[in-house]
Design an enzyme around this catalytic site. Structure first.
Site, PDB file in Angstrom:
ATOM      1  N   ASP A   1      34.223  31.215  46.066  1.00 35.80           N
ATOM      2  CA  ASP A   1      35.433  30.863  46.802  1.00 35.80           C
ATOM      3  C   ASP A   1      35.229  29.638  47.687  1.00 35.80           C
ATOM      4  OD1 ASP A   1      33.881  33.147  48.105  1.00 35.80           O
ATOM      5  OD2 ASP A   1      35.011  32.382  49.819  1.00 35.80           O
ATOM      6  N   ASN A   2      33.998  29.140  47.765  1.00 36.67           N
ATOM      7  CA  ASN A   2      33.721  27.920  48.514  1.00 36.67           C
ATOM      8  C   ASN A   2      33.422  26.741  47.601  1.00 36.67           C
ATOM      9  OD1 ASN A   2      33.997  29.255  50.960  1.00 36.67           O
ATOM     10  ND2 ASN A   2      31.826  29.696  51.149  1.00 36.67           N
TER      11      ASN A   2
END
Length: 484
Positions: A247-248
């Site tokens: 998610d980063n």
């Protein structure tokens, strides 16, 4: 005609604003009470067609007190290798797009969102200033990254490990879409929205993919390539992200989400920038492998749209070669080598081993090597106390000197080229810490000076030369966590 600056209609909706509640929700920011300006990136502001100096209207928008209803998106992801399910913009509000450059502006820390889960949606001054300076440091190094436009502060108390004060950082990117957005739509049953997401990527970011036999596979190929090049860029400047969860990871190959990041001081391949990472999953020497792992997860999430498992594996299989080639080329340039010769990889590998064995400062070593005298008398390296250690440099220096002799051009020209790409300054953790301590007392002078120096990190900046020295002993006690 574009609407007036900071009018109610100034920010255009993000391209994904109408995709339904399974992907996006609108919600008002909570904003900062009695906001104060911390930093305003006048250089970036002018590039975006915004005022060179901050205005009262800008203060309202960038502190989360503007009249608009920002958008927050849902995404999922793998965190530390484990499926975490639904995540989303827990403390990020997208104000929208601005006319110049079609860039999105997002506020981080402006209060709770529909995806805050058990969080308060706030960011503290410490982490906000680190993100601001970190992203601008990477931009100054020429590494793809989100950018920082503004930092607003407040006396609002926020509880983390200790009691701190709230802040909001406004960050800018062509898009904040992540690997995790694809994962969410793929694994939570939104096939129509997933196809729309890929169409959006092709129209606005990967237009050449639309003309390929398998367009979605072509998008994956481009993301894999950008990710491999990004990992090589990180490694070449000693940058450690700290939390490389899916998610980063940016679908545009940008450095995204600056939490417990760090630049290496003494070279240690196993350096862990995040003390929450007890397994060392995101250590410096693991970042390239994690980039490949994250791309594999993305490929799996896209498989329903690609329907070519062999093609996916071929694309993913190119990552290692792309990364290795890109990294070697970057180290060639750091060493002042323009040609590609067969013995270059062993030369670099031996150098990195010596840097580790002698605990040499990564940034200072390459900057020292770029000096004119070193280019004409490489044996001087042996005389530098800070590079002395258990392993002598004699053989490597001789090999390097012989390799340089095979290059065209003068030693002076080679040194000039090396100084143009080997930074004198990076955002060392202790420098960020000193700027934070001053900012917590209301003084942003050091932060502004750091921003200015890091914008051109290869220049001399003689008035700040102390920032190019090896860090003080007390810096070794600093630790960073996911709340950093």
């Amino acid at each position: 005609m574009d609407p007036p600056l900071f009018s109610r209609d100034f920010f255009r909706p993000p391209l994904w604003h109408d995709w339904g509640e399974g992907f996006v929700r609108q919600t008002r920011c909570e904003g900062l009470p009695e906001p104060q300006w911390g930093l305003w990136n006048s250089t970036l502001a002018q590039e975006l067609g915004l005022p060179e100096a901050p205005t009262q209207e800008a203060s309202a928008y960038f502190s989360g007190n503007g009249p608009q209803m920002p958008w927050c998106s849902a995404y999922a992801g793998h965190q530390f290798g484990l499926w975490a399910g639904l995540l989303g913009d827990g403390r990020a509000h997208t104000l929208g797009r601005i006319p110049a450059g079609n860039q999105e502006i997002q506020l981080k820390g402006a209060g709770m969102t529909p995806y805050s889960r058990r969080g308060d949606g706030r960011a503290v001054l410490r982490s906000s200033l680190r993100e601001y300076l970190g992203s601008e440091a990477m931009a100054g190094l020429g590494i793809p990254t989100t950018r920082a436009l503004a930092l607003m502060t407040s006396h609002l108390p926020v509880r983390r490990e200790t009691r701190e004060t709230a802040a909001v950082v406004a960050r800018v990117a062509p898009s904040f879409l992540r690997f995790g957005h694809v994962e969410h739509l793929a694994w939570h049953g939104f096939p129509t929205e997933l196809k729309r997401l890929l169409d959006l990527l092709m129209v606005f970011h990967y237009p050449e993919a639309r003309h390929q036999p398998n367009p979605v596979l072509s998008v994956l190929e481009e993301v894999v390539e950008r990710t491999a090049h990004l990992m090589a860029a990180w490694q070449s400047v000693g940058f450690c992200h700290g939390v490389m969860n899916t998610d980063n990871m940016s679908l545009l190959g940008l450095t995204l989400d600056y939490g417990p990041f760090a630049f290496l001081d003494r070279f240690d391949p196993q350096f862990i920038g995040n003390h929450s990472d007890q397994e060392g999953r995101y250590a410096y020497d693991q970042q390239p492998w994690i980039g490949a792992w994250n791309c594999a997860v993305l490929g799996s999430a896209l498989s329903a749209l690609i329907d070519d498992e062999k093609g996916i594996q071929v694309v993913l299989g190119r990552y290692n070669t792309l990364f290795a080639t890109s990294l070697l080329n970057r180290f060639r340039r750091k060493l002042g080598l323009q040609q590609a010769l067969p013995g270059d990889q062993p030369l670099v590998d031996t150098l990195l081993s010596l840097l580790h064995q002698n605990r040499a400062d990564f940034t200072r070593f390459f900057r020292f090597l770029a000096q004119d005298a070193v280019q004409t008398e490489p044996a001087r390296l042996e005389e530098e106390e800070e590079f002395q250690g258990p392993s002598p440099w004699t053989e490597w220096v001789r090999d390097y000197q012989e390799r340089c002799a095979r290059e065209e051009g003068s030693a002076l020209a080679r040194a000039q080229g090396m100084r143009a790409i080997n930074p004198k300054y990076v955002l060392r953790t202790y420098l960020a810490e000193l700027a934070i301590r001053q900012a917590q007392q209301g003084d942003f002078a050091m932060a502004r000076n750091l921003e200015s120096v890091l914008r051109t990190p290869c220049d001399e900046h003689p008035e700040f030369s102390s920032w190019a020295l090896a860090p003080p002993d007390w810096a070794g006690a600093l630790t960073l966590s996911c709340s950093s």
